[in-house]
Design a protein around this motif. Structure first.
Motif, mmCIF file in Angstrom:
data_model
loop_
_atom_site.group_PDB
_atom_site.id
_atom_site.type_symbol
_atom_site.label_atom_id
_atom_site.label_comp_id
_atom_site.label_asym_id
_atom_site.label_seq_id
_atom_site.Cartn_x
_atom_site.Cartn_y
_atom_site.Cartn_z
ATOM 1 N N ASP A 127 -115.879 109.773 -5.517
ATOM 2 C CA ASP A 127 -115.018 110.899 -5.871
ATOM 3 C C ASP A 127 -113.684 110.397 -6.422
ATOM 4 O O ASP A 127 -113.341 109.226 -6.321
ATOM 5 N N GLU A 128 -112.943 111.302 -7.021
ATOM 6 C CA GLU A 128 -111.708 110.938 -7.718
ATOM 7 C C GLU A 128 -110.674 110.315 -6.787
ATOM 8 O O GLU A 128 -110.005 109.337 -7.158
ATOM 9 N N SER A 129 -110.536 110.847 -5.597
ATOM 10 C CA SER A 129 -109.536 110.310 -4.675
ATOM 11 C C SER A 129 -109.849 108.862 -4.300
ATOM 12 O O SER A 129 -108.945 108.032 -4.144
ATOM 13 N N SER A 130 -111.131 108.551 -4.175
ATOM 14 C CA SER A 130 -111.514 107.178 -3.853
ATOM 15 C C SER A 130 -111.230 106.244 -5.028
ATOM 16 O O SER A 130 -110.772 105.114 -4.841
ATOM 17 N N TRP A 131 -111.466 106.733 -6.239
ATOM 18 C CA TRP A 131 -111.204 105.900 -7.401
ATOM 19 C C TRP A 131 -109.722 105.647 -7.616
ATOM 20 O O TRP A 131 -109.331 104.627 -8.174
ATOM 21 N N LEU A 132 -108.887 106.560 -7.158
ATOM 22 C CA LEU A 132 -107.449 106.323 -7.251
ATOM 23 C C LEU A 132 -107.051 105.104 -6.431
ATOM 24 O O LEU A 132 -106.166 104.341 -6.810
ATOM 25 N N ARG A 133 -107.724 104.915 -5.292
ATOM 26 C CA ARG A 133 -107.476 103.730 -4.482
ATOM 27 C C ARG A 133 -107.966 102.481 -5.192
ATOM 28 O O ARG A 133 -107.286 101.458 -5.238
ATOM 29 N N VAL A 134 -109.177 102.560 -5.758
ATOM 30 C CA VAL A 134 -109.754 101.410 -6.445
ATOM 31 C C VAL A 134 -108.903 101.020 -7.649
ATOM 32 O O VAL A 134 -108.700 99.839 -7.939
#
Length: 203
Positions: A127-134
């Motif tokens: 999801d988008e929130s996880s990709w922001l971390r990555v």
């Protein structure tokens, strides 16, 4: 816009890309300009994997477009219903027999110019929130690339175990994800009726 700007900031993402070759550039079976009788297209004469796959590998970067963002992995596996021990390889090449220097294996002979009867498709998305971390963690990004490209998905026989391990690892990393699975039958495939044949003519 092609360049990042305050209103269109750069987004660093893993993306699912599609190779799109214009019809006018499709010269896979094109004969040389000075071809004489009996001349075969370069594809038929290719003796190495580099030559055989150059028709798409060479323009791959310039002719590819994004289909979706936040895609961590796409796994495609040819399947052979009714066969107790399918080939333990993700590669399905209908011209692999062309690269055989000696006797053509039963598997290569069976899939020569034949579509597989079915393909299993697995898509792993975050999801988008996880990709922001990555996006802001180079170490995490590198770890994910290595996990998917090098550590997992090297043998189809371990596909289920690899998916379980990947999901567990992503959960441990607190990365929200979904795994999509489907199997697509290819009605035009003649693999079952042709697999016993062992042709000896040149591709």
């Amino acid at each position: 816009m092609n360049q990042a700007s305050p209103t269109h900031p750069e987004k660093r993402r893993f993306r699912l890309m599609e190779f799109r070759q214009p019809s006018e550039n499709f010269d896979l079976f094109k004969l040389p300009a000075n071809a004489t009788a009996g001349t075969r297209p370069a594809l038929h004469a290719a003796a190495t994997a580099t030559d055989l796959y150059s028709w798409f590998r060479t323009p791959l970067q310039s002719r590819s477009e994004p289909l979706a963002e936040n895609i961590l992995a796409l796994i495609i596996r040819p399947t052979f219903p009714g066969q107790p021990t399918p080939p333990d390889d993700y590669l399905y090449d209908t011209r692999s027999c062309q690269l055989s220097s000696g006797n053509i294996s039963d598997v290569d002979a069976a899939r020569r110019h034949q579509l597989p009867p079915a393909i299993r498709i697995v898509l792993v998305a975050l999801d988008e929130s996880s990709w922001l971390r990555v996006e802001h963690d180079e170490t995490l990004s590198t770890e994910l690339v290595n996990l998917v490209n090098n550590e997992l998905f090297t043998r189809p026989a371990k596909l289920e175990d690899d998916l379980t391990e990947l999901s567990a690892t992503l959960t441990t990393m607190n990365l929200q994800h979904r795994i999509f699975n489907t199997t697509v039958s290819i009605r035009a495939a003649k693999w079952h009726t042709e697999k016993q044949k062992n042709p000896t003519t040149t591709p």
